[in-house]
Design a protein around this motif. Structure first.
Motif, PDB file in Angstrom:
ATOM      1  N   LEU A  54       0.862  -1.189   0.000  1.00 55.97           N
ATOM      2  CA  LEU A  54       0.000   0.000   0.000  1.00 55.97           C
ATOM      3  C   LEU A  54       0.892   1.230   0.000  1.00 55.97           C
ATOM      4  CD1 LEU A  54      -3.001  -0.837   2.370  1.00 55.97           C
ATOM      5  CD2 LEU A  54      -2.916  -0.805  -0.124  1.00 55.97           C
ATOM      6  N   PHE A  93      -7.798  -2.498   8.904  1.00 58.51           N
ATOM      7  CA  PHE A  93      -7.420  -1.094   9.062  1.00 58.51           C
ATOM      8  C   PHE A  93      -7.975  -0.498  10.350  1.00 58.51           C
ATOM      9  CE2 PHE A  93      -7.572  -2.139   4.622  1.00 58.51           C
ATOM     10  CZ  PHE A  93      -6.460  -1.520   4.081  1.00 58.51           C
ATOM     11  N   PHE A  96     -11.538   0.603   9.732  1.00 57.05           N
ATOM     12  CA  PHE A  96     -12.372  -0.494   9.219  1.00 57.05           C
ATOM     13  C   PHE A  96     -12.428  -0.519   7.695  1.00 57.05           C
ATOM     14  CE2 PHE A  96     -15.107   1.568  12.680  1.00 57.05           C
ATOM     15  CZ  PHE A  96     -14.218   1.223  13.682  1.00 57.05           C
ATOM     16  N   ASN A  97     -12.769   0.685   7.085  1.00 58.70           N
ATOM     17  CA  ASN A  97     -12.856   0.784   5.625  1.00 58.70           C
ATOM     18  C   ASN A  97     -13.763  -0.269   5.005  1.00 58.70           C
ATOM     19  OD1 ASN A  97     -11.155   2.899   5.763  1.00 58.70           O
ATOM     20  ND2 ASN A  97      -9.328   1.799   5.095  1.00 58.70           N
ATOM     21  N   LEU A  98     -14.882  -0.544   5.665  1.00 58.72           N
ATOM     22  CA  LEU A  98     -15.895  -1.384   5.016  1.00 58.72           C
ATOM     23  C   LEU A  98     -16.479  -0.613   3.845  1.00 58.72           C
ATOM     24  CD1 LEU A  98     -17.817  -3.055   7.955  1.00 58.72           C
ATOM     25  CD2 LEU A  98     -16.038  -4.001   6.502  1.00 58.72           C
ATOM     26  N   PHE A  99     -17.005  -1.347   2.856  1.00 52.84           N
ATOM     27  CA  PHE A  99     -17.647  -0.682   1.717  1.00 52.84           C
ATOM     28  C   PHE A  99     -19.062  -0.308   2.148  1.00 52.84           C
ATOM     29  CE2 PHE A  99     -14.833  -3.971  -0.392  1.00 52.84           C
ATOM     30  CZ  PHE A  99     -13.741  -3.108  -0.459  1.00 52.84           C
ATOM     31  N   ARG A 159     -13.888 -10.172   6.296  1.00 53.67           N
ATOM     32  CA  ARG A 159     -13.658  -9.836   4.893  1.00 53.67           C
ATOM     33  C   ARG A 159     -12.222 -10.197   4.493  1.00 53.67           C
ATOM     34  NH1 ARG A 159     -14.080  -3.663   2.979  1.00 53.67           N
ATOM     35  NH2 ARG A 159     -12.284  -3.472   4.347  1.00 53.67           N
TER      36      ARG A 159
ATOM     37  N   LYS B 638      -9.730   7.646   0.487  1.00 52.48           N
ATOM     38  CA  LYS B 638      -8.551   6.836   0.158  1.00 52.48           C
ATOM     39  C   LYS B 638      -8.685   5.443   0.789  1.00 52.48           C
ATOM     40  CE  LYS B 638      -3.551   7.505   0.544  1.00 52.48           C
ATOM     41  NZ  LYS B 638      -2.988   7.341   1.898  1.00 52.48           N
ATOM     42  N   GLY B 639      -9.307   5.397   1.955  1.00 51.90           N
ATOM     43  CA  GLY B 639      -9.455   4.129   2.666  1.00 51.90           C
ATOM     44  C   GLY B 639     -10.202   3.092   1.857  1.00 51.90           C
ATOM     45  N   GLN B 640     -11.152   3.539   1.060  1.00 54.12           N
ATOM     46  CA  GLN B 640     -11.912   2.603   0.238  1.00 54.12           C
ATOM     47  C   GLN B 640     -11.014   1.974  -0.812  1.00 54.12           C
ATOM     48  OE1 GLN B 640     -15.421   1.787   0.333  1.00 54.12           O
ATOM     49  NE2 GLN B 640     -15.073   2.552   2.404  1.00 54.12           N
ATOM     50  N   GLU B 642      -7.767   1.669  -0.603  1.00 56.33           N
ATOM     51  CA  GLU B 642      -6.779   0.817   0.072  1.00 56.33           C
ATOM     52  C   GLU B 642      -7.400  -0.509   0.476  1.00 56.33           C
ATOM     53  OE1 GLU B 642      -5.113   3.008   3.257  1.00 56.33           O
ATOM     54  OE2 GLU B 642      -3.766   4.153   1.944  1.00 56.33           O
ATOM     55  N   ALA B 643      -8.615  -0.449   1.012  1.00 60.21           N
ATOM     56  CA  ALA B 643      -9.262  -1.677   1.447  1.00 60.21           C
ATOM     57  C   ALA B 643      -9.432  -2.621   0.266  1.00 60.21           C
ATOM     58  CB  ALA B 643     -10.614  -1.361   2.073  1.00 60.21           C
ATOM     59  N   ALA B 644      -9.845  -2.063  -0.866  1.00 62.90           N
ATOM     60  CA  ALA B 644     -10.045  -2.896  -2.045  1.00 62.90           C
ATOM     61  C   ALA B 644      -8.718  -3.444  -2.556  1.00 62.90           C
ATOM     62  CB  ALA B 644     -10.749  -2.091  -3.133  1.00 62.90           C
TER      63      ALA B 644
END
Lengths: 250, 742
Positions: A54, A93, A96-99, A159, B638-640, B642-644
């Protein structure tokens, strides 16, 4: 003697002129739980994020489960290797950074469907198991906005696990949680550790470090300060810097 | 109000301000019901309303005007000797002095026909019940009367007033002797609808409508001379099909014949119809000699001048016209009445006309400038429909008001909402519309007040009632009963606040609509004209919709590509995208339309006008929406990403599956805005001759000098469309907002 599953050699990271990581080495054995603690700005998160690219490392080599990447490469081959590593290393993270536009279930099956090209029934069956494992099968059709922070983080763990990673990277997984919600996430992480997952955890949860970790590392100013089993690390640290740090947080 | 949730149920009592409100509601309802009952029983308390004037005649000495009206009264106005058709510079219709008037009473039905006896100056009046009265206007009493079979819808006299033709509401045509009152004969079958009858000056021919046809009989023998059905403008062609195939006009009425008149020499028969046309038939040949269009509503009456050189036509479109003969071309249009013009006649002096209208007035016009130079009211008042509407409203609101009062006394929440909705929404329409209408009358303020004071009183009453109902202690009592548990109270209060908000919102909308409607009416719009061309203009609506929808689809695709380009790290894609945005946003849309339509053919690319329009609009709005999409995409954290990525998703997968769905939700409201703007901008394609809404409105409006009317129709359509679209957009947003915190 088994081979280490993570091998880091001479890892450097610059942000512009800022030298954030000063060439660190690390070997992590399979099923080992390594906790990295340290003051803010010490490079813990950056180190973790370099492992799955990342953040693109500036120098050094990273090998995860026999996949080795030379840094500062480019091109399709390089990107393919990065994706391979990312599938081997699940990440959780701080935020969380869930969609948000997907339900808990959809969040969990998204990557198996798109990346692993699993068919929907198989992915769903696996996700059901994972959600029930983190204790959230009753929330499978809720959107993240209807879940508490602890529940969101548990979905995020499910996830990541849905990709069947070899290792799990936790980037301050409990820092954004209300104190009473920390326990439920830590409990899941403990169970994960007991099931033999290789884990690399950046956290301020000293209890987790003391009770679950096989090894604790203090990172400050872009390098390792001290590394050792938790018993020794917390009770008789060798370095003065470690004592200062422990005095602050204990 | 003092009181805590743990107070006993005794707190829920109608006291104080609530009692005042309850009493007011109950009293209002009871009084409304009483009013309605006495109204329907024929009682005396009613709104001041006009009486529709149905017939008018000018005395042989040219000094008096007689008018017969709905209420059975014949009014005779005597024109001052000094009155002339010269208009003073400071002429003000509202302030002109009224003329002395004499009322002749006795008719039970509406007075539908008036004729002066040329020699004696006696007046003959016919009412809808079939009673014929003969008056000496000097005495103000009938000298004799006779009765023919009623009820009657139209009558006509021969020139010497010896015979009279009538058509009844039973569709029977009859001929009567005026001397004796005897029936001379009946003509035709009553099979189909007949509205109009005419008798030739010499009394030889009778004409009567039969649906859209006209039958003409010989009065002496009773034999049918003609059945006039229409013919081709080219006399050689017999049938309508042949005629239309030859691109000629088929001259005939398409709707019921509503007015008939013979020319003084008996050679021509003029017929007017609900289809708004007037035809002139040659009685010798039975063919249409000429036709005349120009009214936008059904023709109500036709009247030849004594020399047969012109015809006066009146219409339900509130105007009268003079049609010059031969040919039937319009030579003058007299507009100003605010109701259908029922009759008109020549006089009192050479340069004047007088008209009678269902707006309750007669107007005297001068023919040089076609101005109103005098106006008299049958009875001063509101239009009759408002009297009926108010009575109906009183009945309904009386009943509902009693129900509400019952509920209020039992502290039912619904009753409070009902009372508020009832007494807010109803009066806005029932009182607001007529009040605003009176503002448009050519009257001095004092006279306007004399007509409208009951309405003003009612408005004040209802306002007081509403204030009493909406006061906080009253609202609290009904919204949140003290006896309920606190949680229930709070919930009930929340619900009711939302409901009240809705009621007020609707009230404000209706009020503003009434206001808008009134303002538009003051523009003196030709409503009949609007009705006439409504469907033609609306014929362009589907094209407008099609072009808008196709353009927006194209624009969304282009905007998405453009946004990707703008965000791309590829310098070529980025350059193309920024050049596109810069060029398109920097040049006028109209110019772009011309480039697509007129420029491309130079390169050998010939586009249909519609396609060129869609391309021009789509490309233009795509450029604007690119920025919207870019902002929407960049708004995804940005987190979205990165998560993906951490899950191993490629950049393409991340964009399609994670970023785009979230960005779409963000851009829907601004895209909706763009779509609304585009719907209206789609009218610009009219420069390429696409027959869409605005093009049609423009075309018809310019041809008839009624651009305001036609453009208002188009504007109303765009508005309705926008409202509908906003509704759909709201639905879509709710759908897309799943997962959003509610």
């Amino acid at each position: 003697m088994t081979e280490p599953i993570i091998k880091v050699r001479g890892l450097h990271k610059y942000f512009g002129p800022l030298h954030v990581i000063h060439g660190v080495d690390l070997d992590v054995m399979p099923a080992e739980v390594v906790v990295i603690v340290g003051p803010s700005g010490g490079g813990k998160s950056t180190f973790l994020r370099c492992l799955n690219f990342l953040e693109e490392p500036s120098a050094g080599t990273i090998e995860i489960d026999h996949v080795e990447i030379g840094v500062r490469d480019t091109g399709a081959k390089h990107r393919q290797l990065i994706r391979e590593i990312r599938q081997k290393a699940g990440m959780v993270f701080q935020q969380f950074n869930l969609f948000p536009h997907m339900t808990a279930m959809e969040n969990v099956i998204e990557a198996p469907l798109t990346v692993k090209k699993l068919d929907r029934p198989a992915a769903t069956a696996k996700a059901e198991k994972l959600l029930s494992w983190v204790g959230l099968s009753h929330k499978r059709d809720e959107y993240p906005s209807r879940l508490s922070g602890g529940q969101q983080q548990r979905v995020a763990i499910a996830r990541a696990l849905a990709m069947e990673p070899k290792i799990m990277l936790f980037d301050e997984p409990t820092s954004a949680l209300d104190p009473e919600l920390i326990g439920e996430v830590v409990e899941v992480m403990e169970r994960l550790a007991h099931e033999g997952m290789t884990m690399l955890v950046v956290t301020h949860e000293i209890h987790f470090a003391r009770d679950v970790a096989d090894r604790v590392i203090l990172m400050a100013d872009g390098g390792w300060v001290e590394m050792g089993p938790p018993g020794q690390f917390f009770t008789e640290p060798k370095e003065e810097r470690t004592r200062q740090f422990l005095a602050h947080i204990l | 109000m003092a009181g805590r949730p743990d107070d006993t149920a005794a707190a829920d009592r109608v006291t104080g301000a609530s009692r005042t409100a309850l009493i007011l509601v109950a009293a209002t309802a009871a009084l409304s019901l009483l009013f309605a009952i006495q109204y329907y029983l024929g009682g005396p308390i009613r709104l001041p309303v006009i009486s529709e004037v149905l017939s008018v005649a000018v005395s042989p000495d040219q000094r008096s005007i007689a008018a017969g009206s709905q209420d059975g009264m014949v009014r005779v106005w005597n024109m001052p000797a000094a009155f002339s058709s010269a208009i003073l510079a400071e002429f003000d219709l509202a302030r002109a002095p009224t003329w002395p008037v004499q009322g002749l009473t006795g008719h039970r039905g509406a007075v539908i026909e008036l004729v002066y006896e040329p020699e004696s100056g006696d007046l003959i009046s016919v009412d809808s019940q079939g009673e014929v009265r003969f008056w000496d206007p000097a005495q103000g009493k009938p000298t004799r009367s006779m009765t023919i079979d009623g009820p009657v819808s139209d009558v006509d006299f021969s020139r010497d007033l010896s015979t009279m033709a009538s058509v009844g509401t039973d569709n029977r045509v009859a001929l009567w002797s005026v001397e004796t009152g005897q029936l001379i004969g009946r003509l035709g079958s009553p099979a189909s609808a007949r509205w109009a009858v005419a008798l030739s000056g010499d009394g030889v021919l009778i004409a009567a409508g039969m649906g859209s046809h006209i039958q003409v009989w010989d009065a002496q023998t009773g034999t049918l001379v003609w059945e006039l059905a229409g013919n081709c403008e080219s006399q050689a062609l017999e049938t309508e099909d042949e005629c239309l195939q030859d691109d000629k006009s088929w001259l005939a009425h398409t709707k019921a014949v509503t007015a008939l008149a013979f020319s003084p020499d008996g050679a021509l028969l003029a017929s007017g119809s609900a289809d708004t046309t007037v035809l002139f038939w040659n009685i010798q040949t039975g063919k249409v000699a000429s036709s005349s269009e120009g009214h936008w509503g059904p023709i109500t009456s036709l009247q030849f001048d004594p020399e047969g050189r012109a015809v006066l036509s009146t219409g339900a479109d509130n105007v009268l016209k003079t049609l010059r003969l031969p040919g039937g071309k319009s030579s003058g249009t007299y507009g100003g009445h605010f109701g259908a013009v029922e009759r008109a006649t020549w006089g009192p002096l050479d340069t004047m006309l007088v008209s009678a209208s269902s707006d309750g007035t007669i107007r005297v016009w001068e023919t040089a400038n076609q101005y109103t130079i005098h106006m008299e009211w049958s009875r001063l008042g509101l239009q009759r429909v408002w009297g009926r509407t108010l009575a109906g409203w009183m009945l309904v609101s009386g009943i509902l008001g009693l129900v509400a009062a019952w509920g209020l006394s039992r502290i039912e929440r619904w009753s409070h909402i009902l009372a508020m909705a009832l007494f807010m929404l109803g009066p806005i329409v029932v009182i607001g519309l007529p009040l605003f209408e009176v503002l448009g009358y050519p009257l001095v303020t004092v006279t306007r007040l004399r007509i409208s004071w009951p309405l003003i009183l009612l408005a004040v009453w209802y306002t007081a009632l509403l204030v009493a109902l909406m006061r906080e202690p009253v609202a609290l009592l009904y919204e949140a009963p003290r006896s309920a548990r606190l949680a229930e109270q709070l919930q009930a209060s929340q619900r009711t606040i939302r409901l009240r908000f809705g009621v007020y919102g609707v009230g404000v909308w209706i009020g503003l609509l009434v206001l808008l409607f009134t303002v538009l009416r003051r523009f003196k719009l030709d409503v009949a004209f609007m009705g006439h061309f409504f469907s033609f203009i609306m014929g362009g609506a589907s094209i407008t919709l099609y072009i808008s929808a196709a353009s927006i689809a194209l624009a969304v695709v282009l905007a998405l590509l453009g946004a990707l380009g703008r965000l791309s790290r590829n310098p070529i894609a980025n350059g193309i995208s920024s050049f596109y945005i810069s060029l398109i946003r920097g040049t006028p849309l109209l110019v772009q339309i011309f480039v697509w339509y007129l420029g491309l053919p130079q390169l050998g690319i010939r586009l249909e006008a519609e396609l060129a329009g869609i391309l021009a609009l789509g490309v233009n709005y795509g450029a604007y929406m690119t920025e919207v999409f870019r902002a929407g995409i960049q708004a995804i954290g940005k987190g979205q990403h990165e998560a993906a990525h951490a899950l191993g998703m490629t950049r393409g997968q991340t964009f399609r599956r994670i970023v785009l769905p979230q960005a779409f939700r963000i851009v829907i409201p601004p895209i909706g805005n763009e779509f609304i703007a585009m719907m209206k901008d789609s009218s610009l394609v009219y420069v390429m001759g696409v027959w869409e809404l605005t093009f049609r409105a423009n075309k018809v409006g310019r041809q008839n000098f009624r651009a305001m009317e036609t453009f208002l129709i188009a504007a109303a359509f765009y508005w309705v469309l926008t409202v509908a679209f906003q509704f759909l957009q709201g639905k879509l947003e709710t759908r897309m907002a799943r997962g959003e915190r509610k």
